[in-house]
Write a protein that holds these residues in place. Sequence first.
Motif, mmCIF file in Angstrom:
data_model
loop_
_atom_site.group_PDB
_atom_site.id
_atom_site.type_symbol
_atom_site.label_atom_id
_atom_site.label_comp_id
_atom_site.label_asym_id
_atom_site.label_seq_id
_atom_site.Cartn_x
_atom_site.Cartn_y
_atom_site.Cartn_z
ATOM 1 N N PRO A 421 1.063 -1.009 -0.192
ATOM 2 C CA PRO A 421 -0.707 0.097 -0.174
ATOM 3 C C PRO A 421 0.606 1.433 0.189
ATOM 4 O O PRO A 421 0.533 2.254 0.424
ATOM 5 N N PHE A 422 2.652 1.399 0.005
ATOM 6 C CA PHE A 422 2.874 2.451 0.384
ATOM 7 C C PHE A 422 4.025 1.949 -1.223
ATOM 8 O O PHE A 422 4.684 3.430 -1.186
ATOM 9 N N SER A 423 3.663 1.706 -1.915
ATOM 10 C CA SER A 423 4.531 1.635 -3.521
ATOM 11 C C SER A 423 3.912 2.350 -4.333
ATOM 12 O O SER A 423 3.107 3.329 -4.541
ATOM 13 N N GLY A 424 5.084 2.956 -4.599
ATOM 14 C CA GLY A 424 4.746 4.064 -5.744
ATOM 15 C C GLY A 424 3.610 3.741 -6.755
ATOM 16 O O GLY A 424 2.754 4.564 -6.792
ATOM 17 N N GLN A 425 3.299 2.805 -7.563
ATOM 18 C CA GLN A 425 2.430 1.975 -8.880
ATOM 19 C C GLN A 425 1.328 2.460 -7.806
ATOM 20 O O GLN A 425 -0.003 2.681 -9.061
ATOM 21 N N VAL A 426 1.900 1.326 -7.084
ATOM 22 C CA VAL A 426 -0.190 1.397 -5.772
ATOM 23 C C VAL A 426 -0.701 2.667 -6.008
ATOM 24 O O VAL A 426 -1.911 2.551 -6.203
ATOM 25 N N LEU A 427 0.147 3.859 -5.075
ATOM 26 C CA LEU A 427 -0.641 5.321 -4.446
ATOM 27 C C LEU A 427 -0.719 5.571 -6.083
ATOM 28 O O LEU A 427 -2.187 6.375 -6.354
ATOM 29 N N MET A 428 -0.083 5.795 -7.044
ATOM 30 C CA MET A 428 -0.317 6.529 -8.386
ATOM 31 C C MET A 428 -2.089 6.073 -8.823
ATOM 32 O O MET A 428 -2.882 6.858 -8.881
ATOM 33 N N THR A 429 -2.071 4.723 -8.757
ATOM 34 C CA THR A 429 -3.049 4.002 -9.565
ATOM 35 C C THR A 429 -4.151 4.086 -8.894
ATOM 36 O O THR A 429 -5.419 4.535 -9.114
ATOM 37 N N SER A 430 -4.133 4.180 -7.441
ATOM 38 C CA SER A 430 -5.377 4.448 -6.468
ATOM 39 C C SER A 430 -5.613 6.046 -6.904
ATOM 40 O O SER A 430 -7.246 6.529 -6.646
#
Length: 468
Positions: A421-430
Amino acid sequence: MGIIKEGNKIKRIVKKLPQLLGILCYVTTILYVVSNFFQSVFINYAYSILGGILLFFSFFYISTINRIVITTLLVVGGLCFKYSNVTFFEALIGFGENMNLLSLFLLIPLIGTFMSSAGYLSALKGKVQQREATGVTHPYRLSYFLTAMTGIILNYGAIAIVKKISNESFSTYHDQKLSLNIMRAFGFCMLWSPYFVNIGLILVLFDLSWFDIGGYGFFLAIIYLLLSWLFFYRITFTDDPILGKKSYTKDRLSQESLKPFFFFCTVLICLSFILDYFLAVNMLTVVTLLSITLPFIWAGFTGVFKSYTQDVAEQIKHSFVRLKNELAVFVSAGFFGLSLSYTDIGLHISSFLFKASFGSIYLLSIFIVVLTILLSQIGMHPVIIVIGIGSALSPHKFGVSAEYMAMILLIAWTTATQMSPFSGQVLMTSRLVNLSPSIIIRQNAMFAASLAGLLTTITYAILVLGWI
């Protein structure tokens, strides 16, 4: 009145501080790049001190959990230095130890900025719209291909760029499904692209050339692509709106050619491999050097130098705010990693892991991947985990090659960022789909877990066959 004037002056300085720190970020990384070609203790101390200053100011901008993690790294690292009787000046170098990673995050985006200034990205969008106008509608397949292609060079920027192209081009698609598809495509690049920070770090950790692991990484990326295709049909968000644009008429479509775009990318990639082969520096240094020089040279010859320099100036001003978390993590992790190298903790960790895996290299590999994924769930950045494990584990102690251990850590990093939940791609996608990271992770968990198991097993099979 004097007090009020002083107060206003301080407010102006505080307001401009992020911009000044952005400039300092680029000064620091450019000093690092220069140090690779002109060996100087003074330059090494200069960018290390600047790294420490940037770390100090980042504390005022990052989240609480990152402050806790970074403080822990600094305290433990400081204790390790003290225990090992390391001098202050030797420890000071630790703040510049990971400047190579920061240089990638800061300088690689200059390539994307040039592509935007030169109109290459708008030309790419125009070609996608032309396909839509002819009735060729494969939004998910095309968005995956675009991300995998542009992500090789543009890194995180590819996710936002492809999503923007999709929003402005495709006639009909499920927004959340397409966004998750784009995020997965980004992971395809993480296994082999020399422009990614995880590749650069692992090459440095194990003193490898990109040619030592690039082929294995690309092979695993193909497996990754096939698994993405199989799991695509399992993407089912509960409330996924259908979006799209009206059909386009030919007179409204851009007629710009993609030839300049492909020519620039071909020259950039070819130069990267040629210089890596001939120069006595690693691929990480090569790509950062090209990121600084090639876009400016190309902009000069193509007549967009003025607009490109203006765009770069804007990018520099906002760079500190944009990368404050990565900056803090990379600098503190470098300090921590250097401190470990002065101790014998690596021997103890190696022995513990070997016993815990009952002497099985396969179980050890699974253990490393699972441990990385679990730690990433509580906010531990993969760079910290990989530096810790990579610094502690000696491949030869386990009877395996450095290439094998490098590939295991690449798999660990790639799969962890697909589930954290802290990775760049997950945060950007969310943010792009306005969903919480937990929803994205639940949708992606089975894919990432299957990916971790399959890629680790395949890599171990390659080891058993004696191919790595």
